[in-house]
Design an enzyme around this catalytic site. Sequence first.
Site, PDB file in Angstrom:
ATOM      1  CE1 TYR A 149      -4.368   6.740   4.258  1.00 32.24           C
ATOM      2  CE2 TYR A 149      -2.331   5.482   3.138  1.00 32.24           C
ATOM      3  CZ  TYR A 149      -2.797   5.427   4.306  1.00 32.24           C
ATOM      4  OH  TYR A 149      -2.266   5.706   5.668  1.00 32.24           O
TER       5      TYR A 149
ATOM      6  CE  LYS B 212      -8.182   4.833   6.238  1.00 35.10           C
ATOM      7  NZ  LYS B 212      -6.914   4.209   6.557  1.00 35.10           N
TER       8      LYS B 212
ATOM      9  CG  ASP C 113      -1.422  -3.527  11.882  1.00 37.30           C
ATOM     10  OD1 ASP C 113      -1.591  -2.825  12.599  1.00 37.30           O
ATOM     11  OD2 ASP C 113      -0.848  -3.619  11.182  1.00 37.30           O
TER      12      ASP C 113
ATOM     13  CG  HIS D 168      -4.659   0.727  10.291  1.00 40.70           C
ATOM     14  ND1 HIS D 168      -3.190   0.802   9.561  1.00 40.70           N
ATOM     15  CD2 HIS D 168      -4.051  -0.645  11.001  1.00 40.70           C
ATOM     16  CE1 HIS D 168      -2.852  -0.398   9.819  1.00 40.70           C
ATOM     17  NE2 HIS D 168      -3.015  -1.438  11.149  1.00 40.70           N
TER      18      HIS D 168
END
Length: 177
Positions: free
Chosen positions: A127, A67, A163, A58
């Site tokens: 995250y 991140k 995905d 992603h």
Amino acid sequence: MPVIKHNIPEVQQYSLRKFSDHRGCFMESFPASWQEIFPPFVQDNFAVSQKDVLRGMHFQSPNPQAKLIWVSYGAIFDVAVDLRKGSSTFLEYVAFQLDDEDHNMLFIPEGFAHGYLVLSEKAHVHYKVSAPYQLEASCSFMYNDPDVGIKWPVDHPILSEKDAKAPTAQEALRLFS
């Protein structure tokens, strides 16, 4: 906070100090002094996934996200892929195991795709991101793109529909750049 560097130096793994005794352990997960090291984070995210779930690959375009990832329970195989056109490491990846034993954190700067595979029966993944999630900017590419060549430690991961239908990295970059 010791930094563990790898073949793409912008992606950095940080070893956190953990204090343990007979009661358990204590860690500082994001002290104020770290605000000088990292970009400003605007959102904290939390995901719980079962064994063999693969989330990724992603990225956001526009409005890319940096991140900072860590695992509070379980273990994951975490991957970052360089999507910065013109970079000497374009479409190369780095992979790390993050788990609740070492409590290492992984920093992935803007310009990278991110994905992870759950290695334990369950994993709690935290995250921080430097830009809010935007559905219209949400992009992905296939986890097993042969041009990227990620060596995942599973043959048949559990994928979301998005995905499972993701394009190759090159197709995604053409579509979303």
